[in-house]
Design an enzyme around this catalytic site. Structure first.
Site, PDB file in Angstrom:
ATOM      1  CE  LYS A  87      -4.147  -2.065   1.643  1.00 29.50           C
ATOM      2  NZ  LYS A  87      -5.008  -2.378   2.745  1.00 29.50           N
TER       3      LYS A  87
ATOM      4  CE  LYS B 292      -7.679   1.337   5.126  1.00 31.74           C
ATOM      5  NZ  LYS B 292      -7.716   1.932   3.795  1.00 31.74           N
TER       6      LYS B 292
ATOM      7  CD  GLU C 277      -5.942   5.434   4.597  1.00 27.29           C
ATOM      8  OE1 GLU C 277      -6.892   4.798   4.200  1.00 27.29           O
ATOM      9  OE2 GLU C 277      -4.847   5.500   3.980  1.00 27.29           O
ATOM     10  CE  LYS C 278     -10.547  13.037   9.143  1.00 31.94           C
ATOM     11  NZ  LYS C 278     -10.748  13.271  10.572  1.00 31.94           N
TER      12      LYS C 278
ATOM     13  CB  ILE D 123     -14.265   8.768   5.267  1.00 31.48           C
ATOM     14  CG1 ILE D 123     -13.158   9.700   4.781  1.00 31.48           C
ATOM     15  CG2 ILE D 123     -15.634   9.298   4.872  1.00 31.48           C
ATOM     16  CD1 ILE D 123     -13.102   9.850   3.302  1.00 31.48           C
TER      17      ILE D 123
ATOM     18  CG  HIS E 118     -15.797   0.160  -2.381  1.00 34.34           C
ATOM     19  ND1 HIS E 118     -14.689  -0.322  -1.741  1.00 34.34           N
ATOM     20  CD2 HIS E 118     -15.700  -0.271  -3.658  1.00 34.34           C
ATOM     21  CE1 HIS E 118     -13.966  -1.027  -2.595  1.00 34.34           C
ATOM     22  NE2 HIS E 118     -14.562  -1.012  -3.762  1.00 34.34           N
TER      23      HIS E 118
ATOM     24  NE  ARG F 157      -8.211  -9.593  -6.063  1.00 38.74           N
ATOM     25  CZ  ARG F 157      -9.360  -9.002  -5.686  1.00 38.74           C
ATOM     26  NH1 ARG F 157     -10.450  -9.176  -6.385  1.00 38.74           N
ATOM     27  NH2 ARG F 157      -9.402  -8.246  -4.624  1.00 38.74           N
TER      28      ARG F 157
ATOM     29  CB  VAL G 191     -16.215 -11.239  -6.664  1.00 36.96           C
ATOM     30  CG1 VAL G 191     -17.550 -11.958  -6.557  1.00 36.96           C
ATOM     31  CG2 VAL G 191     -15.147 -11.958  -5.885  1.00 36.96           C
TER      32      VAL G 191
ATOM     33  NE  ARG H 288     -19.324 -10.174  -3.930  1.00 41.03           N
ATOM     34  CZ  ARG H 288     -18.029 -10.030  -3.663  1.00 41.03           C
ATOM     35  NH1 ARG H 288     -17.464 -10.818  -2.757  1.00 41.03           N
ATOM     36  NH2 ARG H 288     -17.308  -9.111  -4.274  1.00 41.03           N
TER      37      ARG H 288
END
Lengths: 508, 498, 181
Positions: free
Chosen positions: B117, B159, B201-202, B204, B209, B293, B296, B339
């Site tokens: 990352k 993260k 990180e900040k 939200i 998404h 990749r 899904v 899904r």
């Protein structure tokens, strides 16, 4: 004459009214209400209704009958004897007459070959009557023992059962309890507090949950007494009235035809993966016929009554979901008692086996797993009823032998292709047998994997056991039901010589 | 001679890959593991290679050496990793290269860079993509994390640098929570990825998404195929996706698409890939990561663009030049994907295992089903719980929602519980129909009682009484439904004598 | 002798289907007639039944209903993918249950069970610890996800049957929490 009958009727009616008021407030039914659930409508005939209490106790009208109702009636047409203790009369305490009334119907039931159902709700021995009341207990216990294995005896605990009172249920074949309203213990919370200075509640000392899960005293636990008494009717529908009588056969039965194929996939190939054995029992047996005994006690072994093409059979099965299906002290005792019961009443046995062995541990050994495991072994060896074993997956070591193996007298021993019969599991066996090679190997992990595979293919494989005659047949899981039907059908004429003896000496 | 493709995956994606591969004339080889010996994907293959990983700790799909062995023994020309497993493992791409096998994915270095990352973010900054405020790189202690958090303001998120799928992720609301969360996230990511690096990180609180689908070749051609919105998530696992996003204006789409293409060009991207953004309530977007990749949820993009992404993934991997230009990409209608996971939405989405005794999929125009299971399939605990996907397309969003609703109504499965009732609930919920749902929807609004329906409940109550009544009639009735078996004289005689 | 109480065995009696959350349905099953549910006639018809699967018709819609669990008088029905569990009571057992529930009150020890199979990766409490609602008790790794299991009640840890590294099966009882006054 007329007048006497009417007065007597009135006395009973008045008493019942008061009793209902008292019992209903406690979330309980009266003795008479309980009997009316147990028996087919209007078939209960009370006996010795107006026996008066033993001298020395006040002879008020409500003491007629001395706190217990005894008699005979029909349960789905079958003659059954019963007694129901009345908690509203002197706390249901057991005096001389009370005890004698129970003893009388026990003796009559034994003479006539009919089951006895006891509905217990009693504070224990009647203190005022002293040794008289204790001796009445003794007579009941002796009758319990004399009837054992001759007529089914069922105890339903619907209130307290303390002190000596607990032994009659303990001697009978099945004990039912209800959650929150029934209690069984030898010494109550007060005594525990006095002697050990420990605080316990009635519920946590001897409530239904404790006896159904921990002590194993109760085979059945119900939320409500109505459900419990109806369950007694259900249980009786599986049983013969006595050990000489044939088993009842249900005329209309269904089974899960379309699910038979699923059996080919239900057992995971990975031997460490658990699954629910009761799913398999449900598919194999008649639809909804499995009636589990001791559902919450020693869950690593599942036992219960079921029907196959309408005929009663007893099922003993390892439960891979709990403790990986290992046998331990509790499971051995539970299994042994059930097998003995089935054998007493000519109920054929089906054994479904997936057992990695006995549960290891200091605790188990110190508490006598050898002694208790021997009970299960003894029970299977001693049972003369038809015995069919199906090995589903693991079948290792001593546990293999115990679970009605071929040479303990199993009549048919079948195996699914997933079965592995060996002295121990592949990993353990390879570690012992190939210890040297593994220690010297360059890549011990790879070598071990190879050896494990070899062991699986060459030793633990069911076809090897079949070749050696220790498995009668390796069968397709989906054809199990039809194989079982046939096996039990031809085994119904089984007879066996046993050496003449007074009785065997089971390792109690 | 036809080229030979190894599908190094299972389930629905293996079948999906084979479908496109066969159209390209490839011979499809799949791997059979004893953990799933009669899986549906095996039946779709041209050839099946058996590999015994029953007693191995790692599945064959995670075992590079095993996969390379299979490639050598079966003369494999191309390997498609699908998603999950090793699909974003640069070592697999490298191993393929060394073994002269075409890897259906980007260059190994790209996978490595995007998988880290810190590097990915550096590259994003270089390409002018906006980033959330946070640590420039990995933080090495909770004290350091505290300092940064104080600077950018709470809430912050910790993260795992190597992470994904929600593992090693912690949201921290205040300073005193940093130490505890830092330690547990560190331990978790160390266990999951063998790398305990974290960054800060900040955070939200209720983001959306949004991700852009990129298609690129080795010859420097890059296009984007629009966005997907995947805000309906539970613990960072996507459950429902749609394309396009109801939240994006045409201008925003244009801007983000263009920036995504620029980024891909800048890093020299050469395969299909996805650039993920989070977006706040004011439509400010921030680069999160790039997935190298196939995703899904790729079918929703395929449904509205008519582009076969997997076919292109294979073609560009084999060196073909992209013949599509950005102008060829037209968006038609609206697509939604649900899904179908074997999870119990009434019990914290805990995985369900068992046998599917019956499965009936909806059929109809613009309904697409991707499934890895069929009647009598066994759902094992060894693999992830996604069984299938239902994708629909409508002429507009409302139409697509209606189609999905009917499709879900006509879906039936017996044997285990799935997320279908959950999907039904979501697509009919106001927050979904208005398009205002965020990644926090499940956490903030969902309770399992919402799945219940009063009519269903009444029918169920009636059914329970019906069954009890049947049993009760048998047990309580005076008339027995049994007869006494007769015992043979043979048996009786023996009994009496013994 | 005198039969003051006659147990109702007839087929048209009233049953109460109760759920854990307190919702209840009073159902009268009438032979050859449609059932009465909560005092209202409901036109539910059984279209067919095969093995564990039943199909009902109600207001021109079909409902597929599967029995997923049955134990004694408790039935779990799966309908449209959602499970509903009922215990079926007679009127009198329903009333008794209510009396007993009131007597028992809410003071009940609580066993925390494993929500899913997995591995215990951390245990945050010791026996005797006091916990509040929402305090983490232990972490369970399942499907490679760390799940922190939180205490649903305020109380005291009475029993702890797990340690780090244990592998647990779904519904294993792991921690027992007692209510403190």
């Amino acid at each position: 004459m007329e007048e006497t009958f009417n007065t007597r009727k009135q006395i009973l009616q008045e008493h019942e009214k008061k009793a209902q008021h008292k019992q209903h407030l406690k979330g309980k039914l009266t003795a008479r209400e309980r009997l009316s659930i147990l028996f087919d409508d209007g078939t209960f005939e009370e006996m010795a209704t107006f026996n008066s209490p033993y001298e020395g106790v006040s002879k008020s009208s409500e003491m007629y009958g001395d706190g217990v109702i005894v008699g005979q009636g029909f349960v789905q047409g079958k003659s059954v004897f019963a007694f129901a203790q009345d908690f509203t009369v002197q706390g249901g305490s057991l005096g001389k007459i009370h005890g004698e009334k129970i003893a009388k119907i026990q003796e009559m039931a034994l003479k006539l070959g009919s089951p006895v159902v006891g509905l217990l709700d009693s504070g224990g021995a009647r203190i005022q009557e002293g040794v008289q009341s204790l001796s009445a207990y003794a007579r009941i216990f002796r009758n319990n023992v004399r009837s054992s294995g001759v007529i089914p005896q069922i105890s339903v605990i619907l209130g307290p059962a303390a002190g000596g009172a607990v032994y009659s249920p303990a001697l009978t074949d099945f004990v039912f309890m209800t959650n929150k309203t029934s209690f069984m213990f030898l010494t109550g919370p007060d005594v525990v507090k006095e002697v050990l200075n420990e605080d316990v509640t009635l519920e946590s000392l001897g409530g239904g949950q404790v006896h159904a899960e921990k002590s194993g005293v109760a085979q059945f636990l119900y939320d409500d007494e109505e459900h419990a008494i109806l369950a007694v009717r259900k249980l009786l529908s599986y049983l013969p009235s006595n050990n000489y009588e044939s088993l009842p056969v249900v005329k209309n039965f269904e089974f899960f035809q379309s699910k038979q194929e699923m059996l080919n996939k239900l057992v995971p190939e990975d031997s460490n993966q658990p699954y629910e054995i009761k799913d398999i029992i449900d598919i194999l047996m008649d639809k909804d016929s499995f009636f589990e005994v001791h559902e919450n006690f020693a869950k690593n072994l599942v036992v219960g009554l079921a029907r196959l093409e309408g005929k009663t059979i007893g099922v003993v099965a390892n439960q891979p979901k709990v403790l990986a299906g290992t046998l331990d002290i509790d499971a051995s005792v539970k299994g042994a008692r059930f097998v003995r019961f089935c054998d007493s009443y000519n109920i054929p046995l089906l054994i479904l086996e997936d057992v990695p062995g006995f549960l290891p541990g200091v605790n188990q050994e110190h508490n006598g797993v050898i002694r208790h495991g021997a009970k299960l072994l003894y029970a299977f060896c001693d049972a003369t009823v038809p015995k069919v074993t199906v090995i589903l997956r693991k079948s290792y070591g001593g546990a293999y032998i115990v679970m009605s193996s071929k040479n303990t007298g199993g009549d048919f021993n079948l195996a699914w292709p997933s079965a592995a019969i060996a002295v121990m599991g592949p990993e353990g066996a390879v570690k012992i047998v190939n210890r040297r090679e593994l220690a010297d190997a360059e890549d011990p992990v790879a070598l071990k994997a190879e050896l494990v595979k070899k062991y699986r293919d060459e030793i633990a494989n069911p076809f090897i056991a079949e070749e050696k005659g220790l498995i009668d047949e390796v069968i397709n899981p989906s054809e199990t039901r039809s194989k079982l039907v046939r096996a039990f059908q031809i085994l119904s004429t089984k007879q066996l010589y046993r050496p003449s003896r007074k009785h065997g000496n089971i390792p109690l | 001679m036809a080229k030979r493709l190894l599908v190094a995956n299972r389930g629905e994606i293996a079948i999906r890959i084979m479908k496109s591969a066969k159209e390209l004339g490839l011979t499809c080889v799949v791997i059979k593991s004893p953990k799933e010996a009669d899986a549906l994907y095996l039946k779709h293959a041209d050839e099946v290679v058996s590999f015994d990983d029953a007693s191995n700790a790692t599945s064959v799909f995670l075992d590079i050496d095993a996969l390379m062995g299979i490639c050598r023994e079966n003369n494999i020309d191309v390997l498609h990793p699908g998603y999950g497993f090793l699909s974003e493992n640069p070592d697999l791409a490298n191993a393929c290269k060394e073994n002269n096998v075409v890897f259906a994915g980007p260059k190994s270095e790209l996978i490595r860079d995007m998988g880290n990352k810190t590097i990915a973010k550096e590259k994003a900054v270089e390409a002018g993509l906006p980033l959330l405020a946070g640590s420039a790189g990995v933080v090495h202690s909770y004290e350091e994390a505290e300092d940064i958090a104080d600077k950018i303001g709470y809430p912050v998120i910790l993260k795992a640098a190597a992470g994904g799928g929600g593992r090693g992720m912690r949201i921290v609301e205040s300073r005193d929570q940093i130490e505890k969360n830092y330690k547990s996230a560190h331990a978790e990511s160390l266990a999951a990825f063998n790398n305990g690096d974290l960054f800060v990180e900040k955070y939200i609180p209720s983001p959306k998404h949004i991700e852009f689908q990129i298609l690129a070749d080795m010859h420097g051609n890059v296009i984007h195929l629009g966005e997907r919105e995947c805000s309906l998530q539970r613990k960072h696992q996507k459950l429902i996706e749609e394309a396009p996003s109801p939240f994006l204006s045409p201008q925003k789409r244009e801007e983000m698409g263009q920036k995504s293409v620029e980024f891909a060009k800048k890093i020299g991207y050469d395969s299909v890939g996805t650039i993920e953004f989070i977006m706040d309530a004011n439509a400010n977007y921030y680069f999160m990561e790039m997935n190298t990749r196939i995703q899904v949820e790729h079918p929703v993009t395929e449904m509205i663009t008519g582009v076969d992404l997997i076919a292109w993934q294979l073609r560009v991997a084999m060196g073909e030049k992209l013949t599509l230009t950005q102008d060829d990409i037209k968006f038609q209608g609206w697509a939604i994907e649900c899904r179908i996971n074997a999870e119990d939405a009434q019990n914290r989405f805990s995985p369900e295992t068992g046998i599917i005794s019956q499965i009936i999929f909806p059929e109809g125009e613009d309904i697409r089903i991707e499934t890895g299971v069929e009647n009598n399939s066994v759902v094992t605990p060894y693999f992830d719980s996604m069984l299938a996907k239902i994708i629909v397309r409508g002429w507009d969003r409302q139409n697509a929602i209606g189609r999905m609703d009917r499709a879900l109504l006509n879906f039936r499965i017996d044997g285990l519980k799935t997320t279908v009732p959950f999907s039904k609930l979501v697509i009919n919920h106001r927050d979904f129909t208005l398009g205002t749902y965020t990644t926090k929807w499940v956490e903030d609004y969902y309770t399992d009682i919402m799945l219940e329906n009063p009519v269903d409940e009444m029918i169920a109550a009636h059914a329970a009484v019906y069954l009890y009544h049947n049993e009760f009639s048998k047990v309580a009735s005076d008339t027995p439904d049994f007869e006494e078996d007769s015992m043979s004289v043979w048996v009786m005689k023996r009994r009496l004598n013994s | 002798m005198a039969q003051e109480y006659v147990y109702k065995r007839d087929n048209s009696r009233l049953f109460v289907a109760m759920r854990d959350n307190g919702r209840r349905f009073k159902v009268i099953m009438n032979e050859d007639k449609i059932p009465v549910i909560n005092e209202k006639e409901e036109d539910i018809r059984l279209v067919r039944t095969e093995e564990s699967h039943m199909c009902f018709e109600y207001r021109e819609r079909r409902f597929h209903c599967v029995v997923t669990k049955r134990n004694k008088n408790s039935y779990t029905m799966l309908i449209n993918g959602v499970e509903y569990t009922f215990s079926v009571e007679s009127v009198s057992s329903y009333l008794r249950k209510k009396i007993l529930a009131k007597d028992a009150g809410e003071e009940q020890d609580l066993s925390i069970k494993a929500p899913m199979p997995g591995k215990i990766t951390a245990v945050y409490v010791d026996p005797g610890d006091e916990v509040n609602v929402g305090d983490p008790l232990f972490a369970l790794e399942a499907m490679k996800m760390q799940n922190e299991i939180l205490s649903p009640i305020k109380g005291k840890v009475l029993e702890l049957t797990i340690k780090e590294g244990d592998v647990v099966v779904k519904n294993d009882e792991l921690v027992k929490i007692g209510v403190v006054d």
